[in-house]
Design a protein around this motif. Structure first.
Motif, PDB file in Angstrom:
ATOM      1  N   ALA A 174      -3.573  -6.322   7.970  1.00 30.81           N
ATOM      2  CA  ALA A 174      -2.738  -5.550   8.894  1.00 30.81           C
ATOM      3  C   ALA A 174      -1.300  -5.375   8.407  1.00 30.81           C
ATOM      4  O   ALA A 174      -0.584  -4.502   8.880  1.00 30.81           O
ATOM      5  CB  ALA A 174      -2.731  -6.214  10.273  1.00 30.81           C
ATOM      6  N   PHE A 175      -0.870  -6.169   7.448  1.00 36.04           N
ATOM      7  CA  PHE A 175       0.509  -6.126   6.966  1.00 36.04           C
ATOM      8  C   PHE A 175       0.689  -5.194   5.768  1.00 36.04           C
ATOM      9  O   PHE A 175       1.811  -4.935   5.358  1.00 36.04           O
ATOM     10  CB  PHE A 175       0.961  -7.540   6.553  1.00 36.04           C
ATOM     11  CG  PHE A 175       1.027  -8.502   7.711  1.00 36.04           C
ATOM     12  CD1 PHE A 175       2.217  -8.718   8.373  1.00 36.04           C
ATOM     13  CD2 PHE A 175      -0.107  -9.177   8.146  1.00 36.04           C
ATOM     14  CE1 PHE A 175       2.284  -9.595   9.443  1.00 36.04           C
ATOM     15  CE2 PHE A 175      -0.048 -10.054   9.211  1.00 36.04           C
ATOM     16  CZ  PHE A 175       1.148 -10.266   9.868  1.00 36.04           C
ATOM     17  N   LEU A 176      -0.431  -4.756   5.201  1.00 37.29           N
ATOM     18  CA  LEU A 176      -0.394  -3.984   3.956  1.00 37.29           C
ATOM     19  C   LEU A 176      -1.086  -2.639   4.137  1.00 37.29           C
ATOM     20  O   LEU A 176      -2.051  -2.537   4.905  1.00 37.29           O
ATOM     21  CB  LEU A 176      -1.124  -4.755   2.844  1.00 37.29           C
ATOM     22  CG  LEU A 176      -0.536  -6.106   2.462  1.00 37.29           C
ATOM     23  CD1 LEU A 176      -1.571  -6.955   1.730  1.00 37.29           C
ATOM     24  CD2 LEU A 176       0.703  -5.901   1.596  1.00 37.29           C
ATOM     25  N   PRO A 177      -0.633  -1.614   3.409  1.00 32.61           N
ATOM     26  CA  PRO A 177      -1.402  -0.370   3.412  1.00 32.61           C
ATOM     27  C   PRO A 177      -2.826  -0.671   2.925  1.00 32.61           C
ATOM     28  O   PRO A 177      -3.019  -1.544   2.075  1.00 32.61           O
ATOM     29  CB  PRO A 177      -0.653   0.512   2.402  1.00 32.61           C
ATOM     30  CG  PRO A 177       0.722  -0.062   2.331  1.00 32.61           C
ATOM     31  CD  PRO A 177       0.560  -1.533   2.571  1.00 32.61           C
ATOM     32  N   GLU A 178      -3.785   0.023   3.473  1.00 29.25           N
ATOM     33  CA  GLU A 178      -5.200  -0.202   3.147  1.00 29.25           C
ATOM     34  C   GLU A 178      -5.449  -0.251   1.642  1.00 29.25           C
ATOM     35  O   GLU A 178      -6.096  -1.166   1.130  1.00 29.25           O
ATOM     36  CB  GLU A 178      -6.047   0.906   3.787  1.00 29.25           C
ATOM     37  CG  GLU A 178      -7.535   0.825   3.497  1.00 29.25           C
ATOM     38  CD  GLU A 178      -8.217  -0.306   4.242  1.00 29.25           C
ATOM     39  OE1 GLU A 178      -9.152  -0.900   3.667  1.00 29.25           O
ATOM     40  OE2 GLU A 178      -7.825  -0.589   5.377  1.00 29.25           O
ATOM     41  N   SER A 179      -4.908   0.741   0.928  1.00 24.48           N
ATOM     42  CA  SER A 179      -5.147   0.836  -0.523  1.00 24.48           C
ATOM     43  C   SER A 179      -4.539  -0.348  -1.277  1.00 24.48           C
ATOM     44  O   SER A 179      -5.105  -0.832  -2.255  1.00 24.48           O
ATOM     45  CB  SER A 179      -4.584   2.148  -1.073  1.00 24.48           C
ATOM     46  OG  SER A 179      -3.209   2.262  -0.743  1.00 24.48           O
ATOM     47  N   VAL A 180      -3.402  -0.844  -0.815  1.00 25.49           N
ATOM     48  CA  VAL A 180      -2.734  -1.976  -1.463  1.00 25.49           C
ATOM     49  C   VAL A 180      -3.510  -3.258  -1.182  1.00 25.49           C
ATOM     50  O   VAL A 180      -3.717  -4.074  -2.087  1.00 25.49           O
ATOM     51  CB  VAL A 180      -1.263  -2.097  -1.004  1.00 25.49           C
ATOM     52  CG1 VAL A 180      -0.615  -3.363  -1.536  1.00 25.49           C
ATOM     53  CG2 VAL A 180      -0.478  -0.868  -1.443  1.00 25.49           C
ATOM     54  N   HIS A 181      -3.958  -3.425   0.053  1.00 19.59           N
ATOM     55  CA  HIS A 181      -4.751  -4.610   0.393  1.00 19.59           C
ATOM     56  C   HIS A 181      -6.008  -4.662  -0.482  1.00 19.59           C
ATOM     57  O   HIS A 181      -6.334  -5.705  -1.065  1.00 19.59           O
ATOM     58  CB  HIS A 181      -5.124  -4.591   1.876  1.00 19.59           C
ATOM     59  CG  HIS A 181      -5.907  -5.787   2.300  1.00 19.59           C
ATOM     60  ND1 HIS A 181      -7.278  -5.757   2.445  1.00 19.59           N
ATOM     61  CD2 HIS A 181      -5.520  -7.061   2.587  1.00 19.59           C
ATOM     62  CE1 HIS A 181      -7.702  -6.954   2.805  1.00 19.59           C
ATOM     63  NE2 HIS A 181      -6.655  -7.760   2.900  1.00 19.59           N
ATOM     64  N   LYS A 182      -6.686  -3.540  -0.596  1.00 14.14           N
ATOM     65  CA  LYS A 182      -7.912  -3.462  -1.404  1.00 14.14           C
ATOM     66  C   LYS A 182      -7.609  -3.803  -2.867  1.00 14.14           C
ATOM     67  O   LYS A 182      -8.329  -4.570  -3.502  1.00 14.14           O
ATOM     68  CB  LYS A 182      -8.498  -2.051  -1.282  1.00 14.14           C
ATOM     69  CG  LYS A 182      -9.832  -1.864  -1.962  1.00 14.14           C
ATOM     70  CD  LYS A 182     -10.357  -0.460  -1.734  1.00 14.14           C
ATOM     71  CE  LYS A 182     -11.656  -0.292  -2.504  1.00 14.14           C
ATOM     72  NZ  LYS A 182     -12.076   1.093  -2.608  1.00 14.14           N
ATOM     73  N   TYR A 183      -6.518  -3.253  -3.400  1.00 11.37           N
ATOM     74  CA  TYR A 183      -6.115  -3.492  -4.793  1.00 11.37           C
ATOM     75  C   TYR A 183      -5.830  -4.980  -5.038  1.00 11.37           C
ATOM     76  O   TYR A 183      -6.275  -5.558  -6.030  1.00 11.37           O
ATOM     77  CB  TYR A 183      -4.875  -2.644  -5.097  1.00 11.37           C
ATOM     78  CG  TYR A 183      -4.364  -2.705  -6.516  1.00 11.37           C
ATOM     79  CD1 TYR A 183      -4.880  -1.859  -7.492  1.00 11.37           C
ATOM     80  CD2 TYR A 183      -3.347  -3.586  -6.886  1.00 11.37           C
ATOM     81  CE1 TYR A 183      -4.407  -1.883  -8.798  1.00 11.37           C
ATOM     82  CE2 TYR A 183      -2.865  -3.628  -8.183  1.00 11.37           C
ATOM     83  CZ  TYR A 183      -3.397  -2.770  -9.132  1.00 11.37           C
ATOM     84  OH  TYR A 183      -2.921  -2.810 -10.424  1.00 11.37           O
ATOM     85  N   ILE A 184      -5.101  -5.603  -4.117  1.00 12.23           N
ATOM     86  CA  ILE A 184      -4.755  -7.029  -4.236  1.00 12.23           C
ATOM     87  C   ILE A 184      -6.017  -7.893  -4.238  1.00 12.23           C
ATOM     88  O   ILE A 184      -6.153  -8.789  -5.061  1.00 12.23           O
ATOM     89  CB  ILE A 184      -3.792  -7.446  -3.096  1.00 12.23           C
ATOM     90  CG1 ILE A 184      -2.402  -6.872  -3.366  1.00 12.23           C
ATOM     91  CG2 ILE A 184      -3.716  -8.971  -2.953  1.00 12.23           C
ATOM     92  CD1 ILE A 184      -1.418  -7.025  -2.202  1.00 12.23           C
ATOM     93  N   ILE A 185      -6.931  -7.575  -3.328  1.00 14.32           N
ATOM     94  CA  ILE A 185      -8.179  -8.357  -3.238  1.00 14.32           C
ATOM     95  C   ILE A 185      -9.029  -8.154  -4.504  1.00 14.32           C
ATOM     96  O   ILE A 185      -9.508  -9.119  -5.093  1.00 14.32           O
ATOM     97  CB  ILE A 185      -8.972  -7.986  -1.951  1.00 14.32           C
ATOM     98  CG1 ILE A 185      -8.141  -8.308  -0.694  1.00 14.32           C
ATOM     99  CG2 ILE A 185     -10.324  -8.676  -1.921  1.00 14.32           C
ATOM    100  CD1 ILE A 185      -7.619  -9.727  -0.568  1.00 14.32           C
ATOM    101  N   GLU A 186      -9.175  -6.889  -4.912  1.00 17.53           N
ATOM    102  CA  GLU A 186     -10.004  -6.602  -6.109  1.00 17.53           C
ATOM    103  C   GLU A 186      -9.451  -7.269  -7.361  1.00 17.53           C
ATOM    104  O   GLU A 186     -10.199  -7.743  -8.206  1.00 17.53           O
ATOM    105  CB  GLU A 186     -10.092  -5.081  -6.329  1.00 17.53           C
ATOM    106  CG  GLU A 186     -11.050  -4.386  -5.409  1.00 17.53           C
ATOM    107  CD  GLU A 186     -11.035  -2.870  -5.569  1.00 17.53           C
ATOM    108  OE1 GLU A 186     -10.277  -2.340  -6.422  1.00 17.53           O
ATOM    109  OE2 GLU A 186     -11.804  -2.213  -4.838  1.00 17.53           O
ATOM    110  N   LYS A 187      -8.120  -7.294  -7.488  1.00 23.46           N
ATOM    111  CA  LYS A 187      -7.489  -7.853  -8.685  1.00 23.46           C
ATOM    112  C   LYS A 187      -7.231  -9.363  -8.575  1.00 23.46           C
ATOM    113  O   LYS A 187      -6.790  -9.991  -9.527  1.00 23.46           O
ATOM    114  CB  LYS A 187      -6.167  -7.144  -8.985  1.00 23.46           C
ATOM    115  CG  LYS A 187      -6.279  -5.644  -9.177  1.00 23.46           C
ATOM    116  CD  LYS A 187      -6.736  -5.298 -10.561  1.00 23.46           C
ATOM    117  CE  LYS A 187      -6.749  -3.800 -10.756  1.00 23.46           C
ATOM    118  NZ  LYS A 187      -7.382  -3.388 -11.988  1.00 23.46           N
ATOM    119  N   GLY A 188      -7.438  -9.900  -7.382  1.00 25.77           N
ATOM    120  CA  GLY A 188      -7.189 -11.334  -7.177  1.00 25.77           C
ATOM    121  C   GLY A 188      -5.720 -11.700  -7.318  1.00 25.77           C
ATOM    122  O   GLY A 188      -5.384 -12.773  -7.829  1.00 25.77           O
TER     123      GLY A 188
END
Length: 191
Positions: A174-188
């Motif tokens: 909820a604190f991050l734009p959707e695309s940024v959250h996804k990028y952070i999770i995918e890249k660890g």
């Protein structure tokens, strides 16, 4: 075109940054806000700073659907450390068709007299100061035509808070734009 320069490490960019920039393009005379991803802030430690290209990529992803908000890697090619006065001069030279203004928080405004060549910035560029909890925006009468206090929403979310929460395995969706959250999770990132 009048461009607001919003410099930061954006480590990571979050919804607070975007709400502020959106407010500025809709409720001031600024046409676009350029998010200048800084390679190094002379007033900050370089501790947990992701590399500049990763932070720029996240910023581009976050702003992709916002035509008035632009990600910029302009400072990457400038001498390090990056000082705002040099960045503004270089931008004015590279884009003479635009007028540039500086966007800073009340916390930075309070310490503005410690910035490199701050008098020159005040002389050459308009400054927009956004509110931060715990800081009062005080602008002297002689600067009222150069510096404007914004009545923007105050969203106290920090990148530090987000990084620390991610490291503890918290869901920061909820604190991050959707695309940024996804990028952070995918890249660890930040784990």
């Amino acid at each position: 075109m009048k461009i607001g320069i919003f410099s930061g490490s954006f480590n990571p960019i979050h919804i607070g940054h975007m709400v502020l920039a959106n407010f500025i393009t809709e409720f001031t005379d600024i046409d676009e806000v350029w998010f200048l991803v800084t390679p190094q802030n002379p007033l900050k430690e370089d501790a947990i700073l992701l590399d500049e290209n990763t932070r720029f990529e996240m910023t581009k992803l976050a702003l992709a659907d916002y035509p008035k908000l632009k990600a910029s890697d302009f400072e990457f090619s400038l001498p390090k450390p990056s000082y705002t006065v040099h960045t503004l001069e270089a931008l004015s030279e590279a884009y003479p068709e635009n007028t540039f203004a500086l966007i800073i928080g009340a916390d930075n405004w309070e310490a503005f007299d410690r910035w490199r060549d701050f008098e020159e910035i005040l002389e050459q560029y308009r400054i927009y100061v956004y509110p931060r909890f715990g800081y009062r925006i005080s602008i002297s009468k002689k600067l009222k035509d150069r510096v404007e206090a914004l009545s923007s929403p105050v969203i106290e979310i920090s990148s530090t808070f987000i990084r620390e929460a991610l490291a503890k395995g918290k869901n920061m969706h909820a604190f991050l734009p959707e695309s940024v959250h996804k990028y952070i999770i995918e890249k660890g990132l930040y784990l």
